[in-house]
Write a protein that holds these residues in place. Structure first.
Motif, PDB file in Angstrom:
ATOM      1  N   TRP A 213       0.870  -1.177   0.000  1.00 17.68           N
ATOM      2  CA  TRP A 213       0.000   0.000   0.000  1.00 17.68           C
ATOM      3  C   TRP A 213       0.911   1.232   0.000  1.00 17.68           C
ATOM      4  CZ3 TRP A 213      -1.031  -4.547   2.309  1.00 17.68           C
ATOM      5  CH2 TRP A 213      -2.329  -5.078   2.235  1.00 17.68           C
ATOM      6  N   PHE A 214       0.317   2.424  -0.147  1.00 18.37           N
ATOM      7  CA  PHE A 214       1.075   3.665   0.046  1.00 18.37           C
ATOM      8  C   PHE A 214       0.214   4.630   0.844  1.00 18.37           C
ATOM      9  CE2 PHE A 214      -1.369   4.603  -3.779  1.00 18.37           C
ATOM     10  CZ  PHE A 214      -1.734   5.935  -3.631  1.00 18.37           C
ATOM     11  N   ASP A 215       0.877   5.530   1.599  1.00 16.54           N
ATOM     12  CA  ASP A 215       0.138   6.590   2.281  1.00 16.54           C
ATOM     13  C   ASP A 215       0.546   7.945   1.736  1.00 16.54           C
ATOM     14  OD1 ASP A 215       2.172   8.009   3.776  1.00 16.54           O
ATOM     15  OD2 ASP A 215       2.078   6.559   5.392  1.00 16.54           O
ATOM     16  N   CYS A 216      -0.313   8.940   1.994  1.00 19.37           N
ATOM     17  CA  CYS A 216      -0.087  10.283   1.436  1.00 19.37           C
ATOM     18  C   CYS A 216       0.427  11.245   2.492  1.00 19.37           C
ATOM     19  CB  CYS A 216      -1.379  10.817   0.829  1.00 19.37           C
ATOM     20  SG  CYS A 216      -2.684  11.171   2.043  1.00 19.37           S
ATOM     21  N   SER A 217       1.160  10.752   3.479  1.00 21.81           N
ATOM     22  CA  SER A 217       1.607  11.583   4.594  1.00 21.81           C
ATOM     23  C   SER A 217       2.377  12.813   4.119  1.00 21.81           C
ATOM     24  CB  SER A 217       2.466  10.748   5.547  1.00 21.81           C
ATOM     25  OG  SER A 217       3.444  10.018   4.848  1.00 21.81           O
ATOM     26  N   ALA A 218       2.131  13.931   4.822  1.00 18.25           N
ATOM     27  CA  ALA A 218       2.685  15.251   4.484  1.00 18.25           C
ATOM     28  C   ALA A 218       2.294  15.661   3.069  1.00 18.25           C
ATOM     29  CB  ALA A 218       4.205  15.278   4.667  1.00 18.25           C
ATOM     30  N   HIS A 219       1.045  15.415   2.734  1.00 25.74           N
ATOM     31  CA  HIS A 219       0.569  15.573   1.360  1.00 25.74           C
ATOM     32  C   HIS A 219       0.664  17.013   0.860  1.00 25.74           C
ATOM     33  CE1 HIS A 219      -1.863  14.872  -2.204  1.00 25.74           C
ATOM     34  NE2 HIS A 219      -2.715  15.807  -1.814  1.00 25.74           N
ATOM     35  N   CYS A 220       0.219  17.969   1.656  1.00 25.13           N
ATOM     36  CA  CYS A 220       0.146  19.344   1.159  1.00 25.13           C
ATOM     37  C   CYS A 220       1.521  19.915   0.819  1.00 25.13           C
ATOM     38  CB  CYS A 220      -0.579  20.233   2.169  1.00 25.13           C
ATOM     39  SG  CYS A 220      -2.342  19.862   2.318  1.00 25.13           S
ATOM     40  N   ILE A 221       2.516  19.671   1.666  1.00 28.16           N
ATOM     41  CA  ILE A 221       3.842  20.208   1.337  1.00 28.16           C
ATOM     42  C   ILE A 221       4.506  19.405   0.224  1.00 28.16           C
ATOM     43  CG2 ILE A 221       4.168  21.271   3.598  1.00 28.16           C
ATOM     44  CD1 ILE A 221       6.089  19.047   4.347  1.00 28.16           C
ATOM     45  N   HIS A 222       4.103  18.162   0.037  1.00 26.73           N
ATOM     46  CA  HIS A 222       4.598  17.428  -1.126  1.00 26.73           C
ATOM     47  C   HIS A 222       3.999  17.978  -2.419  1.00 26.73           C
ATOM     48  CE1 HIS A 222       6.206  14.550   1.775  1.00 26.73           C
ATOM     49  NE2 HIS A 222       6.944  14.101   0.790  1.00 26.73           N
ATOM     50  N   CYS A 223       2.759  18.427  -2.351  1.00 32.24           N
ATOM     51  CA  CYS A 223       2.172  19.074  -3.523  1.00 32.24           C
ATOM     52  C   CYS A 223       2.924  20.368  -3.860  1.00 32.24           C
ATOM     53  CB  CYS A 223       0.691  19.362  -3.276  1.00 32.24           C
ATOM     54  SG  CYS A 223      -0.365  17.892  -3.346  1.00 32.24           S
ATOM     55  N   ILE A 277      19.278  25.128   5.613  1.00 27.89           N
ATOM     56  CA  ILE A 277      20.002  24.227   4.720  1.00 27.89           C
ATOM     57  C   ILE A 277      20.897  25.068   3.820  1.00 27.89           C
ATOM     58  CG2 ILE A 277      19.808  22.481   2.912  1.00 27.89           C
ATOM     59  CD1 ILE A 277      17.062  21.772   4.032  1.00 27.89           C
ATOM     60  N   ASN A 278      22.196  24.786   3.865  1.00 29.80           N
ATOM     61  CA  ASN A 278      23.169  25.558   3.073  1.00 29.80           C
ATOM     62  C   ASN A 278      23.017  27.067   3.311  1.00 29.80           C
ATOM     63  OD1 ASN A 278      24.216  23.191   1.906  1.00 29.80           O
ATOM     64  ND2 ASN A 278      22.628  23.210   0.324  1.00 29.80           N
ATOM     65  N   HIS A 279      22.878  27.429   4.598  1.00 30.33           N
ATOM     66  CA  HIS A 279      22.812  28.820   5.051  1.00 30.33           C
ATOM     67  C   HIS A 279      21.548  29.541   4.593  1.00 30.33           C
ATOM     68  CE1 HIS A 279      26.935  28.183   6.279  1.00 30.33           C
ATOM     69  NE2 HIS A 279      27.264  27.874   5.044  1.00 30.33           N
ATOM     70  N   GLN A 280      20.526  28.777   4.190  1.00 27.30           N
ATOM     71  CA  GLN A 280      19.247  29.382   3.844  1.00 27.30           C
ATOM     72  C   GLN A 280      18.135  28.698   4.635  1.00 27.30           C
ATOM     73  OE1 GLN A 280      18.897  29.078  -0.470  1.00 27.30           O
ATOM     74  NE2 GLN A 280      19.631  31.180  -0.690  1.00 27.30           N
ATOM     75  N   ILE A 281      17.152  29.485   5.059  1.00 27.77           N
ATOM     76  CA  ILE A 281      16.002  28.931   5.766  1.00 27.77           C
ATOM     77  C   ILE A 281      15.032  28.339   4.749  1.00 27.77           C
ATOM     78  CG2 ILE A 281      14.027  29.400   7.268  1.00 27.77           C
ATOM     79  CD1 ILE A 281      16.698  29.532   8.686  1.00 27.77           C
ATOM     80  N   VAL A 282      14.747  27.058   4.913  1.00 27.48           N
ATOM     81  CA  VAL A 282      13.764  26.364   4.081  1.00 27.48           C
ATOM     82  C   VAL A 282      12.525  26.122   4.931  1.00 27.48           C
ATOM     83  CG1 VAL A 282      13.250  24.246   2.814  1.00 27.48           C
ATOM     84  CG2 VAL A 282      15.539  25.272   2.679  1.00 27.48           C
ATOM     85  N   LYS A 283      11.378  26.580   4.442  1.00 33.92           N
ATOM     86  CA  LYS A 283      10.132  26.427   5.192  1.00 33.92           C
ATOM     87  C   LYS A 283       9.051  25.869   4.273  1.00 33.92           C
ATOM     88  CE  LYS A 283       8.806  29.496   8.192  1.00 33.92           C
ATOM     89  NZ  LYS A 283       8.411  30.782   8.830  1.00 33.92           N
ATOM     90  N   LEU A 284       8.526  24.705   4.655  1.00 29.63           N
ATOM     91  CA  LEU A 284       7.385  24.099   3.973  1.00 29.63           C
ATOM     92  C   LEU A 284       6.327  23.901   5.052  1.00 29.63           C
ATOM     93  CD1 LEU A 284       9.411  21.499   1.925  1.00 29.63           C
ATOM     94  CD2 LEU A 284       8.177  23.442   0.955  1.00 29.63           C
ATOM     95  N   ILE A 285       5.312  24.745   5.062  1.00 24.07           N
ATOM     96  CA  ILE A 285       4.400  24.817   6.190  1.00 24.07           C
ATOM     97  C   ILE A 285       2.979  24.472   5.766  1.00 24.07           C
ATOM     98  CG2 ILE A 285       3.496  26.270   8.027  1.00 24.07           C
ATOM     99  CD1 ILE A 285       6.504  25.693   8.248  1.00 24.07           C
ATOM    100  N   SER A 286       2.401  23.505   6.459  1.00 25.91           N
ATOM    101  CA  SER A 286       0.990  23.190   6.307  1.00 25.91           C
ATOM    102  C   SER A 286       0.388  23.118   7.708  1.00 25.91           C
ATOM    103  CB  SER A 286       0.815  21.862   5.549  1.00 25.91           C
ATOM    104  OG  SER A 286      -0.559  21.558   5.361  1.00 25.91           O
ATOM    105  N   THR A 287      -0.838  22.613   7.817  1.00 28.67           N
ATOM    106  CA  THR A 287      -1.496  22.451   9.110  1.00 28.67           C
ATOM    107  C   THR A 287      -2.283  21.149   9.090  1.00 28.67           C
ATOM    108  OG1 THR A 287      -3.540  23.574   8.468  1.00 28.67           O
ATOM    109  CG2 THR A 287      -1.765  24.948   9.369  1.00 28.67           C
ATOM    110  N   TYR A 288      -2.627  20.662  10.270  1.00 28.14           N
ATOM    111  CA  TYR A 288      -3.480  19.483  10.351  1.00 28.14           C
ATOM    112  C   TYR A 288      -4.815  19.760   9.650  1.00 28.14           C
ATOM    113  CZ  TYR A 288      -4.254  14.916  12.619  1.00 28.14           C
ATOM    114  OH  TYR A 288      -4.428  13.585  12.882  1.00 28.14           O
ATOM    115  N   GLU A 289      -5.330  20.971   9.840  1.00 31.89           N
ATOM    116  CA  GLU A 289      -6.603  21.328   9.227  1.00 31.89           C
ATOM    117  C   GLU A 289      -6.529  21.257   7.702  1.00 31.89           C
ATOM    118  OE1 GLU A 289      -9.994  24.852   9.437  1.00 31.89           O
ATOM    119  OE2 GLU A 289      -7.969  25.229  10.203  1.00 31.89           O
ATOM    120  N   LYS A 290      -5.434  21.731   7.120  1.00 33.16           N
ATOM    121  CA  LYS A 290      -5.300  21.672   5.663  1.00 33.16           C
ATOM    122  C   LYS A 290      -5.235  20.232   5.164  1.00 33.16           C
ATOM    123  CE  LYS A 290      -3.002  26.145   5.020  1.00 33.16           C
ATOM    124  NZ  LYS A 290      -1.740  26.838   4.632  1.00 33.16           N
ATOM    125  N   GLU A 291      -4.545  19.366   5.923  1.00 32.14           N
ATOM    126  CA  GLU A 291      -4.467  17.957   5.516  1.00 32.14           C
ATOM    127  C   GLU A 291      -5.850  17.313   5.520  1.00 32.14           C
ATOM    128  OE1 GLU A 291      -1.560  16.657   4.430  1.00 32.14           O
ATOM    129  OE2 GLU A 291      -0.606  18.593   4.876  1.00 32.14           O
TER     130      GLU A 291
END
Length: 324
Positions: A213-223, A277-291
Motif C-alpha cells: 500500500w502507500f500513504d499520502c503523509s505530508a501531502h500538502c507540502i509534497h504538492c 540548509i546551506n545557510h538558507q532557511i527552508v520552510k514548507l508549512i501546512s497544518t493538520y486542518e489543511k491535511e
C-alpha cells in the motif's frame, strides 16, 4: 471512522539540537487537534533519532553511533516510552491509537528484537515503522542484518510502514528498494510513505503487488514540492499526472487510480518542515486542518475508503473491537 495512519509522538533530540522543526508532539495535544477535525483513530510511532545514537554530534546535524549515546539498543527507550504513554499515562486517549514500534534495520538488530519481544508481552502494538534516511541505514539491510524484523512481522502478522524516497541523493530509502523487499516477502505487508513522492512507476508497482500500500503523509507540502519541482519529488517525466496546485484534486485522482492501495495519513507533526540548509532557511508549512480539508473534499465514500476501509485491510487487526 477516520484513521490517520501516520503520526509521530514524542521528541527528536537531533532536530531540536540542530535547530530544525518540528521536534516534538504530545499524544493528548495531537488527539485534541485531530479529533476536533473529525479524526477518530491514530497510528502512532516515535520520532526518528534515538537515545542510542551519539547525541554529542546532534548540534552539528551529524549522525553518529558508538560512544556518546544514552542507551545501548536502538529505539528500546523510545518504543517503551511511546507504549507507556499510550497505555499507562493516558489510557483514555491511548485507546484511540494504534501504536507501531520503530526499528533500525542495520544496527544491533538482535538486541532490538529481544526488546520488542519483551514489549509484546506487556503492551499491544500493531506494526513496525522504519525511517532509514535520517539514521542513514540502507533499507536493503532489512533483508540482511534486519531480517529478524521480517521474521517478527510474519510471526505477529503485523505490517511495515516505511519512509520512501526517490531523490538521487537519498541512499537509504529508495521506494524501488522497498518494493523489491516487498516482492521478495509476499507474506509480509508493506506501506510506502509519502505517496512514493508521486513516482508513477512506483505507485503502479504498489498497485500490482498484493502485499503493498502507500500513504499520502505530508501531502500538502509534497504538492508544493511538485509545483516547484523540488528534488525530493519525482521529476515530471515520472510523476503521477494531477493538478498539484490543488492537494484535494491530487487526493481524488490518487484514490481513483489506486482505489484499494491508497491510505490517508497526515504525518503529524511533519506536515510542516523548517530548517536551515546551506545557510538558507527552508520552510514548507501546512497544518493538520489543511491535511484533513484536502481529504474531506472528496465524496464521503472515497474518504471512508482511503481513511478506513483500506487502512483496516492493511492493518489486518486481530481484534477490531479495540476501535470501539
Amino acid at each position: 471512522m477516520l484513521i490517520d495512519c501516520h503520526n509521530h509522538v514524542g521528541a527528536d533530540l537531533l532536530f531540536y539540537l540542530h535547530g530544525d522543526f518540528p521536534y516534538a508532539q504530545q499524544l493528548v495535544a495531537m488527539i485534541q487537534e485531530g479529533g476536533a477535525l473529525g479524526v477518530t483513530h491514530w497510528v502512532v510511532f516515535p520520532f526518528v533519532s534515538y537515545a542510542a545514537m551519539d547525541a554529542t554530534r546532534f548540534r552539528a546535524g551529524e549522525v553518529g553511533f558508538g560512544s556518546g549515546g544514552l542507551e545501548k539498543v536502538p529505539y528500546a527507550f523510545e518504543n517503551r516510552r511511546l507504549l507507556e504513554e499510550c497505555h499507562r499515562l493516558f489510557p483514555e486517549e491511548g485507546r484511540k491509537t494504534l501504536p507501531f514500534v520503530m526499528v533500525d534495520p542495520l544496527r544491533e538488530t538482535t538486541a532490538q528484537a529481544s526488546e520488542l519481544r519483551q514489549l509484546r508481552g506487556q503492551y499491544r502494538f500493531h506494526g513496525i515503522k522504519i525511517q532509514s534516511t535520517i539514521i542513514q541505514a540502507d533499507i536493503k539491510r532489512l533483508a540482511h542484518e534486519g531480517k529478524v524484523f521480517l521474521e517478527l512481522a510474519r510471526e505477529w502478522d503485523v505490517p511495515f510502514l516505511i519512509h520512501s524516497s526517490v531523490a538521487e541523493s537519498d541512499l537509504w530509502a529508495q521506494a524501488s528498494d522497498i518494493l523489491d523487499l516487498a516482492e521478495a516477502s509476499p507474506d509480509v505487508r508493506f506501506c510506502l510513505a509519502h505517496s512514493c513522492r508521486y513516482d508513477r512507476e512506483c505507485l503502479d508497482r504498489v498497485n500490482e503487488l498484493p502485499n503493498t500500500w502507500f500513504d499520502c503523509s505530508a501531502h500538502c507540502i509534497h504538492c508544493v514540492g511538485a509545483v516547484d519541482d523540488l528534488p525530493y519529488i519525482a521529476p515530471r517525466s515520472r510523476r503521477f499526472d494531477s493538478d498539484y496546485t490543488r492537494p484535494d484534486r491530487v487526493i481524488a485522482d490518487l484514490a481513483a487510480a489506486y482505489p484499494t492501495k491508497f491510505l490517508w495519513g497526515s504525518d503529524s507533526p511533519f506536515y510542516s518542515y523548517a530548517a536551515e540548509i546551506n545557510h538558507q532557511i527552508v520552510k514548507l508549512i501546512s497544518t493538520y486542518e489543511k491535511e484533513v480539508t484536502a481529504l474531506k473534499a472528496s465524496p464521503p465514500e472515497v474518504v471512508t475508503r482511503i481513511a478506513s476501509t483500506n487502512t483496516l485491510a492493511y492493518l489486518k487487526l486481530h481484534d477490531e473491537s479495540i476501535l470501539s
